[in-house]
Design a protein around this motif. Structure first.
Motif, PDB file in Angstrom:
ATOM      1  N   MET A  45      11.702   7.329  -0.387  1.00  8.95           N
ATOM      2  CA  MET A  45      11.167   6.561   0.281  1.00  8.95           C
ATOM      3  C   MET A  45      11.390   5.480   1.066  1.00  8.95           C
ATOM      4  N   ALA A  46      11.991   4.342   0.265  1.00 11.67           N
ATOM      5  CA  ALA A  46      12.489   2.874  -0.402  1.00 11.67           C
ATOM      6  C   ALA A  46      13.740   2.868   0.677  1.00 11.67           C
ATOM      7  N   ARG A  47      14.724   4.470   0.408  1.00 10.31           N
ATOM      8  CA  ARG A  47      16.029   4.412   1.066  1.00 10.31           C
ATOM      9  C   ARG A  47      15.804   5.270   2.880  1.00 10.31           C
ATOM     10  N   GLU A  48      15.213   5.614   2.685  1.00 13.42           N
ATOM     11  CA  GLU A  48      14.774   5.921   3.866  1.00 13.42           C
ATOM     12  C   GLU A  48      13.789   5.429   4.670  1.00 13.42           C
ATOM     13  N   ASP A  49      13.114   3.867   4.949  1.00  9.93           N
ATOM     14  CA  ASP A  49      12.798   3.297   5.599  1.00  9.93           C
ATOM     15  C   ASP A  49      13.909   1.682   5.873  1.00  9.93           C
ATOM     16  N   GLN A  71       9.545  12.852 -11.285  1.00 10.95           N
ATOM     17  CA  GLN A  71       9.610  13.020  -9.475  1.00 10.95           C
ATOM     18  C   GLN A  71       9.374  12.365  -8.578  1.00 10.95           C
ATOM     19  N   LYS A  72       7.529  11.348  -8.916  1.00 12.53           N
ATOM     20  CA  LYS A  72       7.061  10.314  -8.304  1.00 12.53           C
ATOM     21  C   LYS A  72       8.305   9.172  -7.972  1.00 12.53           C
ATOM     22  N   ALA A  73       8.717   8.636  -9.311  1.00 12.32           N
ATOM     23  CA  ALA A  73       9.693   7.574  -9.291  1.00 12.32           C
ATOM     24  C   ALA A  73      10.908   8.063  -7.989  1.00 12.32           C
ATOM     25  N   ARG A  74      11.113   9.496  -7.978  1.00 13.92           N
ATOM     26  CA  ARG A  74      12.319   9.563  -7.107  1.00 13.92           C
ATOM     27  C   ARG A  74      12.073   9.366  -6.131  1.00 13.92           C
ATOM     28  N   LEU A  75      11.367  10.026  -5.666  1.00 16.77           N
ATOM     29  CA  LEU A  75      10.142  10.222  -4.426  1.00 16.77           C
ATOM     30  C   LEU A  75       9.957   8.394  -3.843  1.00 16.77           C
ATOM     31  N   LYS A  76       9.688   7.533  -4.446  1.00 19.37           N
ATOM     32  CA  LYS A  76       9.402   6.544  -3.486  1.00 19.37           C
ATOM     33  C   LYS A  76      10.625   5.803  -3.826  1.00 19.37           C
ATOM     34  N   GLU A  77      11.419   5.946  -4.430  1.00 16.39           N
ATOM     35  CA  GLU A  77      13.218   5.488  -4.436  1.00 16.39           C
ATOM     36  C   GLU A  77      13.318   5.543  -3.239  1.00 16.39           C
TER      37      GLU A  77
END
Length: 94
Positions: free
Chosen positions: A21-25, A13-19
């Motif tokens: 966040m990266a897309r949103e950034d 879940q942490k990895a998905r959230l990081k991805e």
């Protein structure tokens, strides 16, 4: 065993959230770039139009940049002192 499975789910879940966040950034940076590009294009267009008007009304198409500036400096004080209020910067734009 149960704790390891829950831990793995949290890590995934942490990895998905990081991805995410990266897309949103990336989307945010892309949006800002697009907005800045639009502002630059509008400014360039405005400067080109004003330069064309300067050349047309002052017959300055044959003058160098330096000579054009010299010409404008000669008349700047007079024009600014006699500018109608509708052309002054402190007026709201309609």
């Amino acid at each position: 065993m149960m704790m390891a499975n829950q831990y793995e789910k949290l890590v995934a879940q942490k990895a998905r959230l990081k991805e995410q966040m990266a897309r949103e950034d990336f989307k945010l940076r892309q949006s800002k770039y697009y907005e800045n590009r639009q502002v630059r294009k509008a400014r360039s267009r405005r400067l080109i139009q004003k330069g064309a008007l300067l050349e047309k009304y002052f017959q300055a198409d044959k003058l160098s940049v330096e000579k054009t500036e010299e010409l404008l400096k000669m008349f700047a004080d007079y024009v600014n002192a006699h500018k109608p209020s509708k052309f002054k910067n402190d007026q709201p734009k309609n």
